[in-house]
Structures are given as structure tokens and as C-alpha cells.
Design an enzyme around this catalytic site. Structure first.
Site: not given
Ligand SMILES: [Zn+2]
Length: 318
Positions: A107, A212, A294
Site C-alpha cells: 500500500d 494499487e 494501511d
């Protein structure tokens, strides 16, 4: 797989329940070891409670330890303690993954440079922010030196230098300019170094790295985030990660930015409607798991990568 959970605080309710189900075929001799199987009557497990038909919600001593489809359950009694044994169907792990193939979710964030699905947090370069702080007074110093030289040459403060007019630079002013240049170089070095260290670590550590797709351009419109994200150089981080992974035969899985990695519980899959950026930890309303925002997002990214690897392509999606 039947994890057994003690059911607390039942009292008379269960006595009545068993009495009402006396003709139930799996019901054994009442008293010593009562048990009943709940195959046809669906029951629901939610966190540390279970909903049993005719009984309602009952508290359990612990929550279900396995995530999967609940097939059936058996309520039994040993002495004064009641137990619920649940059969859970756990999906087969994707076959394409070798046992030693490590999948890591990353993340990319603001509060930490990166958080891994292993729970590790990698801080952004503090020296970078410190160097940026030094830059500003240096520029102010430079600007004052320039102003002083201009005024010394007979110009009014703040007025531009007329074309063709030459104002000599003092040695002090040249030194300030050199210090600014050196500091810029240092800032670039700190950032590149931090990103190289991180991406090297990631490709070293994992075979499949899920990140991501952070739509940096869109996020830069959000002023509060803009500085932090630009500073962290997330676009550069992804670029480095992709070429290093290619060199080492590793795979980078880029998960769509529309996938709600932060809002989805990595334990039970429950999705909360919204979560503001200030929320750093939260408790899943469905399974009561306590999440670090996170870490939970990183675990979800890993899960997406794992499931996407099950498609049959040995090298996985690019
Ligand atoms: Zn949950």
C-alpha cells in the site's frame, strides 16, 4: 474443518430448544451428551455471535477462525458447556502459485511511504523533508542578497533590472547560489536512494508484488495530499518497481484504483460504505477484526494478486 466454539450464557433457552427438537434424527439421549446438527436450518455467524433458528442471537466465546462458506453446524453439550462446531468450506488456494512463491501487497501511502501485507511499514525519507525545510530560507537569503545588490546599484526595491544593465554578483551571493544547487542535488539523491532501496527490497522479498494504481494525476488536485504524494515520488516508485521486477523475473500486479482496498475488511470481506483519510485504524462491524488501515489495504491487494494468479498464466498478468 470443525473449529469448536464454546457458547456462553445459554441457560434455559437451549433446554427448550432441544425439547422442541426431540424428534430431530440427530438428537441423542438427552442429558449426558446432547447434540443437534443444523444442516437444513441455516444459521449465521457474525463475529462472536451466532444466529440460530428458534433461538436468536447467541454469544460465543470466540469468533470463527476460518473464512469461507459455512456449510453446517452442530450444537453439543458436554457437562455444563455448550459447543458449536461449524463446517467451513475453504476455497482451494490458486494452483499456479508455487509454495515458495511469495506474494506481497504494497500500500503506497501518505503516512508511511509504503505498508506491506506482512505488516511492515517503510517510512518516507525524513532527510528529504528536512532538506526541503533548509531550501526555503536559502532562497530567501538569496533573494535578499539580490535585492541588496540592486538597491546598491541605485534601483528601487522590487523593481526589475532594466535591460542592458549589469549588476555584479558578490562572492557571498555566488556562494548562496552554489548552496542552493547542492541542496537540490542532495534532495534528488535522498529521494532516488529511498525509492531504489524500497523497490530493491520489494523485488528481493516477493515474487509477485501487488500495488494499487494510484491515479497520481487525479490525487494531485487534492491540495493536502498533493505535496505529500509528489514528494514521495510514487509515480517514480512504480516505474522502478516495474523495471526491476522485469529484470528479476518477478511480477507486478497493478490493482485498479476503483478496487476499495481500504474499505474492505481483509478478514471477512465486509465493505464499509465510506472511510475518511483521517481514519488510521478501524474495527470491522461484521467480524470485529481490528485493522490498521494501511496493513488491511495491503493485505487486500495481496489477495487480489493471489486470485488473479489463479487464471492459468504462469507468469501472471503484467
Ligand atoms: Zn470483517
Amino acid at each position: 474443518m470443525p473449529p469448536q466454539m464454546a457458547i456462553m450464557h445459554l441457560g434455559q433457552a437451549f433446554q427448550n430448544f432441544f425439547a422442541g427438537l426431540a424428534e430431530y434424527p440427530t438428537f441423542k439421549t438427552k442429558g449426558r451428551h446432547d447434540s443437534v446438527t443444523l444442516t437444513n436450518d441455516p444459521f449465521t455467524v457474525k463475529g462472536q455471535t451466532v444466529h440460530i433458528p428458534q433461538l436468536g442471537w447467541v454469544r460465543m466465546h470466540e469468533s470463527l477462525r476460518f473464512v469461507g462458506k459455512v456449510l453446517d453446524g452442530t450444537i453439543s453439550r458436554t457437562a455444563d458447556r455448550w459447543f458449536l462446531s461449524v463446517t467451513v468450506e475453504i476455497p482451494d488456494p490458486p494452483r499456479i502459485l508455487r509454495e515458495n512463491q511469495a506474494v506481497g501487497g504494497v500500500d503506497l501511502g501518505v503516512s508511511a511511504l509504503a505498508t506491506l501485507s506482512t505488516g511492515e511499514k517503510i517510512a518516507g525519507p525524513k532527510a528529504y523533508a528536512a532538506a526541503l525545510k533548509t531550501l526555503r530560507p536559502l532562497y530567501q537569503h538569496f533573494s535578499r542578497q539580490m535585492e541588496a545588490a540592486n538597491v546598491g546599484a541605485g534601483l528601487k526595491p522590487g523593481k526589475p533590472i532594466p535591460k542592458g544593465m549589469h549588476i555584479p554578483w558578490s562572492e557571498n551571493r555566488r556562494e548562496t547560489q552554489r548552496r542552493i544547487a547542492r541542496l537540490h542535488a542532495r534532495i534528488a539523491n535522498i529521494r532516488a536512494d529511498a525509492l531504489h532501496q524500497l523497490t530493491h527490497y520489494l523485488v528481493d522479498r516477493f515474487d509477485v508484488i501487488a500495488i494499487e494504481d494510484l491515479h497520481v494525476a487525479g490525487m494531485l488536485k487534492n491540495h493536502k495530499l498533493a505535496r505529500a504524494i509528489a514528494d514521495m515520488g510514487l509515480g517514480e516508485l512504480r516505474r522502478q518497481l516495474e523495471y526491476k521486477a522485469a529484470q528479476r523475473g518477478k511480477t507486478v500486479v497493478v490493482v485498479s484504483r476503483w478496487y476499495p482496498s481500504s474499505k474492505t475488511c481483509s478478514t471477512c470481506g465486509h465493505k464499509v460504505p465510506k472511510m475518511s483519510l483521517s481514519v488510521r485504524t478501524w474495527i470491522c462491524p461484521q467480524c470485529q477484526t481490528h485493522h490498521d488501515r494501511d496493513v488491511n489495504a495491503a493485505v487486500n491487494l495481496r489477495t487480489v494478486a493471489e486470485s488473479s494468479m489463479g487464471g492459468g498464466c504462469p507468469s501472471g498478468p503484467a
